[in-house]
Design a protein around this motif. Structure first.
Motif, PDB file in Angstrom:
ATOM      1  N   GLU A  92      46.254  55.333  29.002  1.00 36.49           N
ATOM      2  CA  GLU A  92      45.086  54.637  29.541  1.00 36.49           C
ATOM      3  C   GLU A  92      44.537  53.653  28.515  1.00 36.49           C
ATOM      4  OE1 GLU A  92      40.642  55.587  31.361  1.00 36.49           O
ATOM      5  OE2 GLU A  92      42.156  57.175  31.282  1.00 36.49           O
ATOM      6  N   VAL A  93      44.320  52.432  28.962  1.00 38.49           N
ATOM      7  CA  VAL A  93      43.810  51.378  28.083  1.00 38.49           C
ATOM      8  C   VAL A  93      42.298  51.262  28.211  1.00 38.49           C
ATOM      9  CG1 VAL A  93      43.903  48.913  27.555  1.00 38.49           C
ATOM     10  CG2 VAL A  93      45.997  50.126  28.179  1.00 38.49           C
ATOM     11  N   GLY A  94      41.795  51.440  29.432  1.00 36.17           N
ATOM     12  CA  GLY A  94      40.365  51.346  29.660  1.00 36.17           C
ATOM     13  C   GLY A  94      40.062  50.540  30.905  1.00 36.17           C
ATOM     14  N   GLU A  95      38.781  50.361  31.157  1.00 34.63           N
ATOM     15  CA  GLU A  95      38.321  49.638  32.344  1.00 34.63           C
ATOM     16  C   GLU A  95      37.819  48.260  31.927  1.00 34.63           C
ATOM     17  OE1 GLU A  95      34.815  51.024  34.707  1.00 34.63           O
ATOM     18  OE2 GLU A  95      36.401  51.569  36.134  1.00 34.63           O
ATOM     19  N   TYR A  96      38.338  47.228  32.587  1.00 33.72           N
ATOM     20  CA  TYR A  96      38.006  45.853  32.222  1.00 33.72           C
ATOM     21  C   TYR A  96      37.778  45.020  33.475  1.00 33.72           C
ATOM     22  CZ  TYR A  96      39.779  47.189  27.625  1.00 33.72           C
ATOM     23  OH  TYR A  96      39.976  47.817  26.435  1.00 33.72           O
ATOM     24  N   THR A  97      36.899  44.038  33.347  1.00 35.14           N
ATOM     25  CA  THR A  97      36.678  43.088  34.428  1.00 35.14           C
ATOM     26  C   THR A  97      37.602  41.895  34.201  1.00 35.14           C
ATOM     27  OG1 THR A  97      34.379  43.774  34.683  1.00 35.14           O
ATOM     28  CG2 THR A  97      35.013  41.644  35.622  1.00 35.14           C
ATOM     29  N   LEU A  98      38.528  41.710  35.108  1.00 31.04           N
ATOM     30  CA  LEU A  98      39.497  40.627  34.980  1.00 31.04           C
ATOM     31  C   LEU A  98      38.891  39.308  35.442  1.00 31.04           C
ATOM     32  CD1 LEU A  98      42.525  42.565  36.478  1.00 31.04           C
ATOM     33  CD2 LEU A  98      42.011  42.237  34.064  1.00 31.04           C
ATOM     34  N   LYS A  99      39.453  38.220  34.974  1.00 28.11           N
ATOM     35  CA  LYS A  99      38.955  36.887  35.330  1.00 28.11           C
ATOM     36  C   LYS A  99      38.971  36.699  36.848  1.00 28.11           C
ATOM     37  CE  LYS A  99      39.688  32.009  34.149  1.00 28.11           C
ATOM     38  NZ  LYS A  99      39.797  31.465  35.490  1.00 28.11           N
ATOM     39  N   MET A 121      37.611  38.372  39.124  1.00 26.35           N
ATOM     40  CA  MET A 121      37.529  39.603  39.903  1.00 26.35           C
ATOM     41  C   MET A 121      36.100  40.150  39.849  1.00 26.35           C
ATOM     42  SD  MET A 121      40.613  40.267  41.166  1.00 26.35           S
ATOM     43  CE  MET A 121      40.652  38.511  41.525  1.00 26.35           C
ATOM     44  N   ASP A 122      35.588  40.612  40.998  1.00 30.62           N
ATOM     45  CA  ASP A 122      34.210  41.107  41.071  1.00 30.62           C
ATOM     46  C   ASP A 122      34.068  42.512  40.506  1.00 30.62           C
ATOM     47  OD1 ASP A 122      33.344  38.771  42.288  1.00 30.62           O
ATOM     48  OD2 ASP A 122      33.736  39.527  44.309  1.00 30.62           O
ATOM     49  N   HIS A 123      35.105  43.325  40.660  1.00 33.14           N
ATOM     50  CA  HIS A 123      35.013  44.722  40.250  1.00 33.14           C
ATOM     51  C   HIS A 123      35.961  45.003  39.083  1.00 33.14           C
ATOM     52  CE1 HIS A 123      32.628  45.399  43.823  1.00 33.14           C
ATOM     53  NE2 HIS A 123      33.590  44.856  44.560  1.00 33.14           N
ATOM     54  N   PRO A 124      35.560  45.891  38.173  1.00 32.81           N
ATOM     55  CA  PRO A 124      36.420  46.207  37.023  1.00 32.81           C
ATOM     56  C   PRO A 124      37.699  46.923  37.461  1.00 32.81           C
ATOM     57  CG  PRO A 124      34.531  47.687  37.098  1.00 32.81           C
ATOM     58  CD  PRO A 124      34.293  46.626  38.133  1.00 32.81           C
ATOM     59  N   GLU A 125      38.721  46.791  36.662  1.00 29.69           N
ATOM     60  CA  GLU A 125      40.029  47.399  36.934  1.00 29.69           C
ATOM     61  C   GLU A 125      40.391  48.315  35.769  1.00 29.69           C
ATOM     62  OE1 GLU A 125      43.294  48.416  38.932  1.00 29.69           O
ATOM     63  OE2 GLU A 125      42.119  46.720  39.701  1.00 29.69           O
ATOM     64  N   ARG A 126      40.770  49.546  36.087  1.00 31.89           N
ATOM     65  CA  ARG A 126      41.233  50.463  35.045  1.00 31.89           C
ATOM     66  C   ARG A 126      42.709  50.174  34.787  1.00 31.89           C
ATOM     67  NH1 ARG A 126      38.851  54.451  32.640  1.00 31.89           N
ATOM     68  NH2 ARG A 126      37.160  54.399  34.160  1.00 31.89           N
ATOM     69  N   LEU A 127      43.036  49.884  33.540  1.00 35.99           N
ATOM     70  CA  LEU A 127      44.385  49.485  33.173  1.00 35.99           C
ATOM     71  C   LEU A 127      45.099  50.577  32.385  1.00 35.99           C
ATOM     72  CD1 LEU A 127      43.656  45.810  32.028  1.00 35.99           C
ATOM     73  CD2 LEU A 127      44.459  46.588  34.274  1.00 35.99           C
ATOM     74  N   TYR A 128      46.418  50.619  32.565  1.00 35.55           N
ATOM     75  CA  TYR A 128      47.260  51.586  31.867  1.00 35.55           C
ATOM     76  C   TYR A 128      48.446  50.846  31.259  1.00 35.55           C
ATOM     77  CZ  TYR A 128      44.568  54.968  34.571  1.00 35.55           C
ATOM     78  OH  TYR A 128      43.553  55.698  35.127  1.00 35.55           O
ATOM     79  N   GLN A 129      48.885  51.332  30.106  1.00 35.87           N
ATOM     80  CA  GLN A 129      50.036  50.745  29.426  1.00 35.87           C
ATOM     81  C   GLN A 129      51.260  51.636  29.593  1.00 35.87           C
ATOM     82  OE1 GLN A 129      49.514  49.488  25.255  1.00 35.87           O
ATOM     83  NE2 GLN A 129      51.408  50.585  24.806  1.00 35.87           N
ATOM     84  N   VAL A 130      52.383  51.028  29.936  1.00 37.81           N
ATOM     85  CA  VAL A 130      53.636  51.759  30.032  1.00 37.81           C
ATOM     86  C   VAL A 130      54.153  52.006  28.618  1.00 37.81           C
ATOM     87  CG1 VAL A 130      56.000  51.747  30.908  1.00 37.81           C
ATOM     88  CG2 VAL A 130      54.158  50.709  32.262  1.00 37.81           C
ATOM     89  N   VAL A 131      54.407  53.267  28.310  1.00 31.72           N
ATOM     90  CA  VAL A 131      54.900  53.641  26.980  1.00 31.72           C
ATOM     91  C   VAL A 131      56.424  53.657  27.015  1.00 31.72           C
ATOM     92  CG1 VAL A 131      54.898  55.408  25.172  1.00 31.72           C
ATOM     93  CG2 VAL A 131      52.833  55.002  26.550  1.00 31.72           C
TER      94      VAL A 131
END
Length: 272
Positions: free
Chosen positions: A148-155, A157-167
């Motif tokens: 898990e990377v965290g929750e970020y508001t993308l350019k 986009m109105d709502h934040p997106e929780r992002l994950y990194q593939v290991v």
């Protein structure tokens, strides 16, 4: 354009990190980088069932019918890019972003905000990194190696997106925070047509939003589950509900008690 997969689709956006710098350093040899980069991506993504939707400069747009195939293709591509010998021993690092949605398919390709979300996730990644959305994570299952990377508001986009990194074993896993203010990739020296096409997707998608509600699809069900309150939240809500019920019962008891006392006094006055 060949027929594109419909229904639930996982989008993959890629581009070379620091392409302008590489162009300046390599000069004419940069053409070899672009050629080998395209070949490696097409071989590895196509081998996993990916359909090439669009390409411009060093940016690619692919779609997959299965989220697991999309991630497998991205991992295979990153391994191939890392193992390849580039001109002047330069390091070519490619950022990748994935998101799953159920877009409409028009004459000019996919329509829907899910396309834009996937592009923004790709732009937020760093070279050598693979980022996925929470929707894609849910479809990958518990066996997927994700961090898990965290929750970020993308350019845009109105709502934040929780992002994950593939290991990926053997590949870098430590990266700075996502580039959430990063624009969609632009080809060195010219405006990318891919950006204009994505903006067209947004405009057509907004127009479609006024056509009326659609039936809840399987993917939307997944999203609904992701957005539903957690078990802890439901427990707290349940405790609050039970407490409120007890308070109402106590209040009712005192009302009845005082009512009975008052009635007793009235009877005593009238009959005794």
């Amino acid at each position: 354009m060949a027929a594109l997969p419909g229904g639930t689709v996982t989008f993959l956006f890629t581009d070379i990190e620091g392409s302008t710098r590489l162009l300046q350093e390599l000069g004419d040899s940069y053409g070899e980088v672009v050629r080998d980069h395209r070949r490696l991506l097409r071989e590895n993504l196509g081998d996993k069932g990916g359909a090439e939707v669009d390409t411009q400069g060093d940016a690619f747009f692919y779609s997959f019918t299965r989220a697991r195939d999309a991630v497998a293709g991205a991992v295979a591509a990153q391994r191939a890019l890392t193992a390849h010998e580039w001109p002047q021993s330069k390091e070519v690092r490619v950022r990748m972003g994935l998101h799953t949605g159920e877009p409409s398919v028009g004459d000019e390709g996919y329509l829907g905000l899910d396309v834009v979300r996937a592009a923004r996730i790709g732009a937020a990644a760093h070279g050598g990194q693979i980022l996925v959305s929470e929707t894609t994570k849910a479809l990958l299952g518990p066996a997927a190696e994700l961090k898990e990377v965290g929750e970020y508001t993308l350019k845009d986009m109105d709502h934040p997106e929780r992002l994950y990194q593939v290991v990926v074993d053997g590949l870098p896993s430590a990266f700075p925070e996502p580039r959430t203010k990063a624009p969609v990739p632009v080809e060195p020296g010219r405006q990318s047509e891919l950006v204009d096409r994505i903006n067209d997707y947004v405009e057509r998608s907004l127009a479609q939003a006024f056509e009326g509600p659609a039936e809840l699809t399987s993917l939307e069900t997944v999203k609904a589950v992701l957005e539903a309150p957690s078990s802890t939240e439901r427990h707290v809500a349940g405790e609050r509900s039970r407490t409120a019920k007890v308070e109402r019962l106590i209040y009712l008891f005192f009302i009845l008690a005082f009512g009975l006392v008052g009635l007793a006094w009235v009877i005593k006055i009238l009959f005794f």
